[in-house]
Write an enzyme that holds these catalytic residues in place. Sequence first.
Site, PDB file in Angstrom:
ATOM      1  N   GLY A   9      30.353 -15.104  23.272  1.00  0.00           N
ATOM      2  CA  GLY A   9      30.894 -16.049  22.305  1.00  0.00           C
ATOM      3  C   GLY A   9      29.798 -16.627  21.439  1.00  0.00           C
ATOM      4  O   GLY A   9      28.695 -16.899  21.919  1.00  0.00           O
ATOM      5  N   SER A  10      30.078 -16.776  20.146  1.00  0.00           N
ATOM      6  CA  SER A  10      29.166 -17.419  19.206  1.00  0.00           C
ATOM      7  C   SER A  10      27.824 -16.674  19.155  1.00  0.00           C
ATOM      8  O   SER A  10      27.789 -15.517  18.766  1.00  0.00           O
ATOM      9  CB  SER A  10      29.015 -18.896  19.595  1.00  0.00           C
ATOM     10  OG  SER A  10      28.398 -19.622  18.575  1.00  0.00           O
ATOM     11  N   SER A  11      26.724 -17.303  19.578  1.00  0.00           N
ATOM     12  CA  SER A  11      25.452 -16.575  19.584  1.00  0.00           C
ATOM     13  C   SER A  11      25.570 -15.318  20.465  1.00  0.00           C
ATOM     14  O   SER A  11      24.993 -14.271  20.151  1.00  0.00           O
ATOM     15  CB  SER A  11      24.333 -17.478  20.104  1.00  0.00           C
ATOM     16  OG  SER A  11      23.091 -16.826  20.046  1.00  0.00           O
ATOM     17  N   HIS A  55      35.734 -23.120  16.100  1.00  0.00           N
ATOM     18  CA  HIS A  55      34.638 -22.462  16.813  1.00  0.00           C
ATOM     19  C   HIS A  55      34.548 -22.983  18.242  1.00  0.00           C
ATOM     20  O   HIS A  55      34.493 -24.177  18.434  1.00  0.00           O
ATOM     21  CB  HIS A  55      33.322 -22.738  16.086  1.00  0.00           C
ATOM     22  CG  HIS A  55      32.200 -21.862  16.511  1.00  0.00           C
ATOM     23  ND1 HIS A  55      32.124 -20.533  16.139  1.00  0.00           N
ATOM     24  CD2 HIS A  55      31.115 -22.092  17.288  1.00  0.00           C
ATOM     25  CE1 HIS A  55      31.038 -19.995  16.654  1.00  0.00           C
ATOM     26  NE2 HIS A  55      30.409 -20.907  17.358  1.00  0.00           N
TER      27      HIS A  55
END
Length: 290
Positions: free
Chosen positions: A135-137, A275
């Site tokens: 997720g995300s990074s 997010h």
Amino acid sequence: MHTSTFATALAFGSVALGAQLTQVPNYGGNARARPGMWVYVPDQVKSDALVVAIHSCQSSAQAYFQNSKIPWKQGSDRKGYVTVWPSSTTQCWDVSSKSSLSHDGGGDSNAIANMIKYAITQYKIDPAKVFVTGGSSGAMMSNVLAATYPDLITAVSLYSGVPAGCFVSSSGQSAAWNSTCSGGQSRASAQQWGDVVRAMYPGYNGTRPRMQIWHGSVDTTLAPQNYQETIKQWTNVFGVSETPTSSKPNTPEMNYRTDDFGPNVEGIWAQGVGHSVPSHLDASEAWFGL
Ligand SMILES: *[C@@H]1O[C@H](CO)[C@@H](O)[C@H](O)[C@H]1NC(C)=O
Ligand SMILES: *[C@@H]1O[C@H](CO)[C@@H](O)[C@H](O)[C@H]1NC(C)=O
């Protein structure tokens, strides 16, 4: 634990210590970057698949593993596959330096590839069942791994990332934030995004990981435009149209739309979700064929 309790447990023949997240101190390889490798081997291994779960910024293998919204431990317990949890030494994964954006470049991506190779040998993983999620990074790193190690990875399910190479640092800085990309201003043609992937492992012409890409429509950390850019990138790599062959509303749940681009690329657009999009264990496992 009191000695007597321990003795009682022994007497019943089942010291149910239970599987735990465990660090692998030396997973080998010659990458300069040395993120930590943690592994979770469920009590009952029933599968020769591997899932690599990659954490977001300001997190760690342990924090991500313990996060109740990250369901991969449950998946591992239920279906009996091994999970590997890389742990970064920087706030976010390095998805900006040349070394991490190159096959065998010595950066974080190289180190995670070494973890995968270690796990294949150590836990008797079928090399055709190596799956990556994050997720995300961790989603950005999932894209980078798909681009730099297509030879190692079977399929990817990533939540709220950016295209591989979108966070590139012009000064070569590692683990740099790139606000042009995060803000959704890094736009390119499908051909250009595809070229970015191909340049990360020049000459590679083998199979590539199947890509499942999730993004929320009201993401204010990594702008929603990154969904379209990532779709352009992987549809180009697979040589298919960036126009979906089908779009299914309210799939896999209300207000999510599943866009199909043939067998190798699937996009899931989460209307009204910010997010980052929560992991959907069942849909990710289905994409992986687990
Ligand atoms: C940010 O990434 C874009 C590509 O997405 C690149 O063109 C730009 O130079 C990067 N910015 C910095 C400050 O490195
Ligand atoms: C593509 O793959 C073939 C067969 O595996 C190999 O012989 C050839 O050298 C590869 N091409 C490039 C450009 O690496």
